[in-house]
Design an enzyme around this catalytic site. Structure first.
Site, PDB file in Angstrom:
ATOM      1  N   THR A 134       0.816  -1.214   0.000  1.00 18.55           N
ATOM      2  CA  THR A 134       0.000   0.000   0.000  1.00 18.55           C
ATOM      3  C   THR A 134       0.848   1.263   0.000  1.00 18.55           C
ATOM      4  OG1 THR A 134      -1.538   1.256   1.388  1.00 18.55           O
ATOM      5  CG2 THR A 134      -0.103  -0.257   2.537  1.00 18.55           C
ATOM      6  N   ASP A 135       0.257   2.360  -0.497  1.00 17.51           N
ATOM      7  CA  ASP A 135       0.970   3.651  -0.439  1.00 17.51           C
ATOM      8  C   ASP A 135       1.028   4.189   0.992  1.00 17.51           C
ATOM      9  OD1 ASP A 135      -1.704   4.378  -0.124  1.00 17.51           O
ATOM     10  OD2 ASP A 135      -1.712   5.896  -1.689  1.00 17.51           O
ATOM     11  N   GLU A 136       0.229   3.602   1.906  1.00 19.43           N
ATOM     12  CA  GLU A 136       0.203   4.126   3.283  1.00 19.43           C
ATOM     13  C   GLU A 136       1.531   3.935   4.004  1.00 19.43           C
ATOM     14  OE1 GLU A 136      -3.205   3.492   5.675  1.00 19.43           O
ATOM     15  OE2 GLU A 136      -4.592   3.628   3.993  1.00 19.43           O
ATOM     16  N   TYR A 159      -1.973  -0.439  10.881  1.00 13.15           N
ATOM     17  CA  TYR A 159      -2.089  -1.108   9.575  1.00 13.15           C
ATOM     18  C   TYR A 159      -0.877  -0.792   8.699  1.00 13.15           C
ATOM     19  CZ  TYR A 159      -3.360  -1.602   4.642  1.00 13.15           C
ATOM     20  OH  TYR A 159      -3.338  -1.908   3.303  1.00 13.15           O
ATOM     21  N   LYS A 163       2.182  -3.211   7.241  1.00 11.17           N
ATOM     22  CA  LYS A 163       2.483  -3.412   5.818  1.00 11.17           C
ATOM     23  C   LYS A 163       3.922  -2.964   5.520  1.00 11.17           C
ATOM     24  CE  LYS A 163       0.014  -4.601   2.910  1.00 11.17           C
ATOM     25  NZ  LYS A 163      -0.403  -5.939   2.393  1.00 11.17           N
TER      26      LYS A 163
END
Ligand code: NAD
Ligand code: DAU
Length: 351
Positions: A134-136, A159, A163
């Site tokens: 993810t870009d997060e 989260y 990741k």
């Protein structure tokens, strides 16, 4: 390299995974696709009804954190490639139950990496481990700038921290053991089959049922949105054509402030439901903000565009319209989730 391959896709009963499974099963008759999924609350095999009887598809019910089970299936099916999507994926849940995220997203990824390493033992020709991320992991942007593949990791939620950690383990297995991998970091997906805890399907359902639309904080948070089928197409490309030990950012060059997106959604819903102009917007309710809420995500996806020739196939207005139509035409899909009945049939089958 042998032509027929056994490919393991994890998390294939979820939102993005089910689109990836459908694409791979229908496109690659020389692959046998194994869908490994624990059927958590987010797993729904109804998403795959149309391909579940394909001769090149097998569902494996199991948990990526169950080391003995994972080692067993790697030894039995000798997976040539892994496309790893299984994860706890919802930021709000990670705030209330961070340990579940560490377990599945970090430990589960490590168990898969380890099984892949032990199976092939440096015999890597034609093998690949793909981590869908993810870009997060990059944290939050200010008002300007874009995430590139060289942006430093700076995750803010449990989260995104889980990741980021799993991305690091994938890279570490590449450096330490020579394991062939690719990673992609994608922006916010939307489309058919998305679980109604995420912004767009939750709000579509609330508008249909005339419930409040809970906007976190002042609604001035920005996300980059990508239609899920465009993400699935990108995953196929990265898996087959991406360079070894590389990362690809995937996004729509499509930034929306939450409140503007919600107003567009309300407008489209009023039209499709033949309601008075402005009726859905009246449901907007500002609520307490998400703790640690990242202000802005925006992806620079020029690398995948230049190197692999990928770009999104639909505009946001088209994708959103297709998504709303899907939810309106598949009311029973949403009803079975909101009633809790959605897993009954398959739970009986796979208990
Ligand atoms: P999802 O929550 O819809 O699906 C996750 C799937 O994984 C479910 O089918 C669930 O049953 C399965 N799963 C969860 N824990 C498991 C375990 N321990 N063992 C086996 N299976 C397990 O998620 P999604 O939105 O489809 O996201 C898929 C992947 O893509 C995730 O890795 C996520 O981090 C990543 N991603 C998502 C988005 C997005 O906008 N949704 C964007 C970028 C990256
Ligand atoms: O950026 C990629 C990520 O996008 C993925 O890695 C995650 O798996 C996926 O869940 C998504 O994370 P977000 O937190 O951005 O998505 P969510 O749909 O939960 O929220 C989108 C924005 O809308 C965010 O700013 C929070 C806000 N929001 C969300 C919900 C559910 C609201 O204002 N109200 C809501 O009820």
């Amino acid at each position: 390299m042998k032509n027929n391959k056994n490919i393991l896709i994890t998390g294939g009963a979820g939102f993005i995974g089910s689109h990836v499974i459908r694409l791979m099963v229908t496109k690659y008759s020389n692959y046998h696709i194994y869908n490994l999924d624990a059927l958590t609350y987010a797993g729904n095999l109804e998403n795959l009804r149309d391909v579940e009887n394909a001769s090149n598809y097998t569902f494996l019910h199991g948990d990526i954190t169950d080391e003995a089970f994972i080692n067993g299936i790697f030894s039995e099916y000798q997976f040539d490639g892994v496309i790893h999507l299984a994860a706890e994926s919802h930021v709000d849940r990670s705030i209330t139950d961070p340990l579940a995220f560490a377990k599945t997203n970090i430990l589960g990824t490590m168990i898969l990496l380890n099984a892949f390493k032990d199976l092939w033992q440096n015999n890597w020709e034609g093998k690949r481990f793909y981590h869908v991320s993810t870009d997060e992991v990059y944290g939050s942007l200010g008002e300007t700038g874009l995430f590139t593949e060289s942006t430093s990791y700076d995750p803010n939620s449990p989260y995104s921290a889980s990741k980021a950690s799993s991305d690091h383990f994938v890279r570490a297995y590449g450096e330490t053991y020579g394991l062939p991998y690719v990673i992609s970091n994608c922006s916010n997906n939307y489309g058919p089959n998305q679980f109604p805890e995420k912004l767009i399907p939750l709000f579509i359902n609330n508008i249909i049922t005339k419930k409040a639309l809970p906007v976190y904080g002042d609604g001035n948070y920005t996300r980059d949105w990508l239609y899920v089928i465009d993400h699935a197409i990108a995953i196929d490309l990265v898996f087959h054509k991406g360079a070894n030990h590389e990362t690809y950012n995937i996004g729509g060059f499509n930034e929306w402030k939450n409140i503007d997106l919600i107003k567009l959604l309300c407008q489209q819903m009023d039209e499709k439901l033949v309601r008075a102009v402005g009726e859905s917007e009246k449901l907007i309710t500002y609520v307490k903000d998400r703790p640690g809420h990242d202000l802005r995500y925006a992806i620079d996806s020029s690398k995948i565009n230049k190197e692999l020739g990928w770009s999104p196939s639909v505009t946001f207005e088209e994708g959103l319209s297709k998504t709303i139509d899907w939810f309106l035409e598949n009311k029973e899909w949403m009803d079975s989730i909101t009633s809790g009945a959605y897993q009954d049939y398959y739970r009986q089958l796979y208990k």
